[in-house]
Every structure is written in C-alpha cells, then in structure tokens.
Design a protein around this motif. Structure first.
Motif, PDB file in Angstrom:
ATOM      1  N   UNK A 124       0.840  -1.195   0.000  1.00 26.12           N
ATOM      2  CA  UNK A 124       0.000   0.000   0.000  1.00 26.12           C
ATOM      3  C   UNK A 124       0.873   1.242   0.000  1.00 26.12           C
ATOM      4  N   UNK A 125       0.480   2.201  -0.805  1.00 27.28           N
ATOM      5  CA  UNK A 125       1.185   3.476  -0.842  1.00 27.28           C
ATOM      6  C   UNK A 125       0.200   4.617  -0.869  1.00 27.28           C
ATOM      7  N   UNK A 126       0.545   5.771  -0.268  1.00 25.56           N
ATOM      8  CA  UNK A 126       1.717   5.936   0.592  1.00 25.56           C
ATOM      9  C   UNK A 126       1.470   5.350   1.978  1.00 25.56           C
ATOM     10  N   UNK A 127       2.448   5.333   2.836  1.00 28.18           N
ATOM     11  CA  UNK A 127       2.255   4.827   4.193  1.00 28.18           C
ATOM     12  C   UNK A 127       1.598   5.866   5.088  1.00 28.18           C
ATOM     13  N   UNK A 128       1.917   7.110   4.846  1.00 32.68           N
ATOM     14  CA  UNK A 128       1.360   8.194   5.651  1.00 32.68           C
ATOM     15  C   UNK A 128       0.915   9.337   4.745  1.00 32.68           C
ATOM     16  N   UNK A 129      -0.165   9.972   5.154  1.00 30.75           N
ATOM     17  CA  UNK A 129      -0.699  11.116   4.418  1.00 30.75           C
ATOM     18  C   UNK A 129      -1.282  12.113   5.416  1.00 30.75           C
ATOM     19  N   UNK A 130      -0.993  13.383   5.183  1.00 32.71           N
ATOM     20  CA  UNK A 130      -1.639  14.438   5.963  1.00 32.71           C
ATOM     21  C   UNK A 130      -2.356  15.353   4.987  1.00 32.71           C
ATOM     22  N   UNK A 131      -3.641  15.512   5.186  1.00 31.53           N
ATOM     23  CA  UNK A 131      -4.450  16.357   4.303  1.00 31.53           C
ATOM     24  C   UNK A 131      -5.277  17.310   5.157  1.00 31.53           C
ATOM     25  N   UNK A 132      -5.802  18.330   4.508  1.00 33.11           N
ATOM     26  CA  UNK A 132      -6.688  19.252   5.217  1.00 33.11           C
ATOM     27  C   UNK A 132      -8.133  19.017   4.803  1.00 33.11           C
ATOM     28  N   UNK A 133      -9.031  19.441   5.642  1.00 35.47           N
ATOM     29  CA  UNK A 133     -10.463  19.276   5.364  1.00 35.47           C
ATOM     30  C   UNK A 133     -10.825  19.845   4.006  1.00 35.47           C
ATOM     31  N   UNK A 134     -11.668  19.136   3.303  1.00 36.33           N
ATOM     32  CA  UNK A 134     -12.130  19.593   2.004  1.00 36.33           C
ATOM     33  C   UNK A 134     -11.300  19.074   0.834  1.00 36.33           C
ATOM     34  N   UNK A 135     -10.086  18.636   1.120  1.00 34.48           N
ATOM     35  CA  UNK A 135      -9.263  18.086   0.046  1.00 34.48           C
ATOM     36  C   UNK A 135      -9.729  16.673  -0.299  1.00 34.48           C
ATOM     37  N   UNK A 136      -9.128  16.128  -1.335  1.00 32.54           N
ATOM     38  CA  UNK A 136      -9.398  14.748  -1.687  1.00 32.54           C
ATOM     39  C   UNK A 136      -8.088  13.969  -1.663  1.00 32.54           C
ATOM     40  N   UNK A 137      -8.211  12.639  -1.589  1.00 33.38           N
ATOM     41  CA  UNK A 137      -7.021  11.807  -1.479  1.00 33.38           C
ATOM     42  C   UNK A 137      -7.242  10.504  -2.245  1.00 33.38           C
ATOM     43  N   UNK A 138      -6.155   9.991  -2.790  1.00 32.12           N
ATOM     44  CA  UNK A 138      -6.191   8.696  -3.482  1.00 32.12           C
ATOM     45  C   UNK A 138      -5.153   7.774  -2.864  1.00 32.12           C
ATOM     46  N   UNK A 139      -5.586   6.591  -2.496  1.00 29.37           N
ATOM     47  CA  UNK A 139      -4.704   5.588  -1.902  1.00 29.37           C
ATOM     48  C   UNK A 139      -4.563   4.426  -2.874  1.00 29.37           C
ATOM     49  N   UNK A 140      -3.401   3.802  -2.863  1.00 26.33           N
ATOM     50  CA  UNK A 140      -3.123   2.757  -3.831  1.00 26.33           C
ATOM     51  C   UNK A 140      -2.810   1.429  -3.154  1.00 26.33           C
ATOM     52  N   UNK A 141      -3.158   0.355  -3.845  1.00 27.49           N
ATOM     53  CA  UNK A 141      -2.958  -0.996  -3.302  1.00 27.49           C
ATOM     54  C   UNK A 141      -2.564  -1.946  -4.426  1.00 27.49           C
ATOM     55  N   UNK A 142      -1.462  -2.667  -4.206  1.00 31.37           N
ATOM     56  CA  UNK A 142      -1.059  -3.730  -5.134  1.00 31.37           C
ATOM     57  C   UNK A 142      -1.232  -5.059  -4.418  1.00 31.37           C
ATOM     58  N   UNK A 143      -2.103  -5.930  -4.924  1.00 27.52           N
ATOM     59  CA  UNK A 143      -2.369  -7.190  -4.234  1.00 27.52           C
ATOM     60  C   UNK A 143      -1.251  -8.197  -4.433  1.00 27.52           C
ATOM     61  N   UNK A 144      -1.341  -9.290  -3.701  1.00 31.45           N
ATOM     62  CA  UNK A 144      -0.426 -10.409  -3.901  1.00 31.45           C
ATOM     63  C   UNK A 144      -0.636 -10.950  -5.315  1.00 31.45           C
ATOM     64  N   UNK A 145       0.452 -11.308  -5.959  1.00 27.78           N
ATOM     65  CA  UNK A 145       0.367 -11.810  -7.318  1.00 27.78           C
ATOM     66  C   UNK A 145      -0.576 -13.009  -7.396  1.00 27.78           C
ATOM     67  N   UNK A 146      -1.511 -12.930  -8.335  1.00 24.71           N
ATOM     68  CA  UNK A 146      -2.474 -14.013  -8.497  1.00 24.71           C
ATOM     69  C   UNK A 146      -3.781 -13.803  -7.764  1.00 24.71           C
ATOM     70  N   UNK A 147      -3.807 -12.857  -6.841  1.00 27.78           N
ATOM     71  CA  UNK A 147      -5.042 -12.542  -6.117  1.00 27.78           C
ATOM     72  C   UNK A 147      -5.856 -11.545  -6.937  1.00 27.78           C
ATOM     73  N   UNK A 148      -7.109 -11.887  -7.172  1.00 32.29           N
ATOM     74  CA  UNK A 148      -7.953 -11.029  -7.991  1.00 32.29           C
ATOM     75  C   UNK A 148      -8.994 -10.257  -7.188  1.00 32.29           C
ATOM     76  N   UNK A 149      -9.175 -10.636  -5.932  1.00 36.62           N
ATOM     77  CA  UNK A 149     -10.124  -9.930  -5.078  1.00 36.62           C
ATOM     78  C   UNK A 149      -9.361  -8.959  -4.190  1.00 36.62           C
ATOM     79  N   UNK A 150      -9.817  -7.712  -4.172  1.00 34.42           N
ATOM     80  CA  UNK A 150      -9.218  -6.682  -3.331  1.00 34.42           C
ATOM     81  C   UNK A 150     -10.314  -6.010  -2.515  1.00 34.42           C
ATOM     82  N   UNK A 151     -10.088  -5.944  -1.202  1.00 35.89           N
ATOM     83  CA  UNK A 151     -11.038  -5.307  -0.285  1.00 35.89           C
ATOM     84  C   UNK A 151     -10.364  -4.147   0.425  1.00 35.89           C
ATOM     85  N   UNK A 152     -11.168  -3.196   0.823  1.00 29.49           N
ATOM     86  CA  UNK A 152     -10.674  -2.040   1.580  1.00 29.49           C
ATOM     87  C   UNK A 152     -11.433  -1.951   2.908  1.00 29.49           C
TER      88      UNK A 152
END
Lengths: 111, 113
Positions: B6-34
């Motif tokens: 998962x990237x990034x490990x840490x994020x600091x944002x202010x109210x009203x902003x938006x954020x995008x988090x990323x996830x790379x699953x284990x190779x061969x895994x097709x199901x991803x949950x958050x």
C-alpha cells in the motif's frame, strides 16, 4: 445483523500464564471464522480459519476452537513476543465477499 | 512472494481536500477489499472488487469510492475530506474460493487536519 464481539478488550498476562480470548458471533450462516494478529503500525496477519463447530487449529502456542456461537483463542505459556492485538472475523454464507471484524483483544505479556 | 503493498504509508491532508490511496495485491489474487480502521469502530468494510467490478459495498458515504484495474491493482478515493476520515486504511487481497482468508497490507495512515 451479522456481528462479532470480542472479550476482553485488553488482557495482561505474565510470561507463562495461559489464558483464552473469546469471540462471539451472530451470522446468518457461517462460512468461516478467521483469527488475525495485528502488531502496532502493521496490518492484520492471518493466523487460522475455522469452518465448523468442533474444529480446532494450532500454531505454536496458539490454539483456536469453534462452537456454534463463539470461538476461543487459547494461548499456552505465552511469551512477550505474543503481545499484539488479536482480531477475529466472520464470513457469511450469503455474503462471502465481506468480512465482519470484532474490535479485538489487546494482549500484553510481561516478562 | 511479495505481500500486499500500500502506498503511501502516511498522508496528511486538510479538510475539504481529496485523497487517493493505492494498493497492489499479492500476485495471483484477484479480489481486493478495503477497510477503515479506527480506535473507536475497529475494522469497517468499505468495498470489495473482483475483476474490475465492485461486488460489495459497506455503509460509507458516496465520498468514498474505489476502482480496480485489469492487473488487479486497486485505488480508493476519498473526496471532500472530513476530520472523521482520519484513520488507518487497510487493503486486503485474497484468492477466489472457499479457503481464502484476507491478506492485508500495512495500511495508509491518513490524518485530516
């Protein structure tokens, strides 16, 4: 509604002092019950899956058991490195893509 | 075999902003949950994706959204951030099938100020 309750919230043990953690669940048809260990600053680490009442799984000092309404995680002669938060989760037969987690038991083993 | 990343490990944002988090699953895994993890609520299910399709969604407002790409990598987005969105966001991947536990990454710690 499907839900999971864990007790106690926190448990402090002396090294070598065995004990059990409880996970009570309500689910409309159990597909699987899962135990995880979570260390501070890390994601949960998978330990066991149990599928049916009477089933038991063991790993080192840990043994998980399952009944129709609850699961126990028995810790035998714990060591300080067993200190962590232990989470259980259930997966329902009719909604297997979603896991319901309990709030965890924070275990602290003192040397 | 590499675990869930998962990237990034840490994020600091202010109210009203938006954020995008990323996830790379284990190779061969097709199901991803958050999942969102907070001290008061524990782990709360956000959504699950399989083969680029959202199969299940938790009880979160529409500000929380996600997507999955053809290589199974996933992103989640939170728009119009609120203070209460501060949490550890965990991504988990799994194989499709009965004996398939979730395998978690170490999460992204989001702080909203």
């Amino acid at each position: 509604e499907d839900q999971v309750t864990q007790s106690p919230e926190a448990l402090r043990l002396q090294e070598g002092e065995s004990s059990s953690l409880n996970c009570s669940y309500t689910v409309s048809g159990l597909r699987g019950l899962f135990w995880y260990r979570q260390d501070p600053g890390k994601g949960p680490e998978f330990l066991f899956t149990l599928y049916s009442a009477g089933e038991e799984k063991e790993k080192e000092r840990l043994k998980a058991t399952l009944t129709k309404k609850e699961s126990f995680l028995h810790i035998t002669a714990p060591k300080p490195e067993d200190s962590a938060t232990y989470l259980c989760a259930v997966q329902a037969l009719n909604n297997f893509n979603k896991f319901y987690f309990g709030s965890g038991t924070k275990l602290n083993v003192k040397p | 075999k590499a675990g869930v990343t998962q990237t990034p490990r840490y994020l600091i944002k202010t109210r009203g902003q938006q954020v995008t988090l990323s996830c790379s699953p284990i190779s061969g895994h097709r199901s991803v949950s958050w999942y969102q993890q907070t001290p008061g609520q524990g782990l709360q299910f956000l959504f699950e994706y399989f083969s680029e399709t959202q199969r299940n969604k938790g009880n979160f407002p529409g500000r929380f959204s996600g997507r999955q790409f053809s290589n199974s990598r996933s992103e989640m987005n939170v728009s119009t951030l609120e203070l209460g969105d501060s949490a550890l966001y965990l991504c988990a991947s799994s194989l499709e099938g009965n004996d398939s536990p979730l395998h978690f990454g170490n999460g992204t710690r989001l702080t909203v100020t």
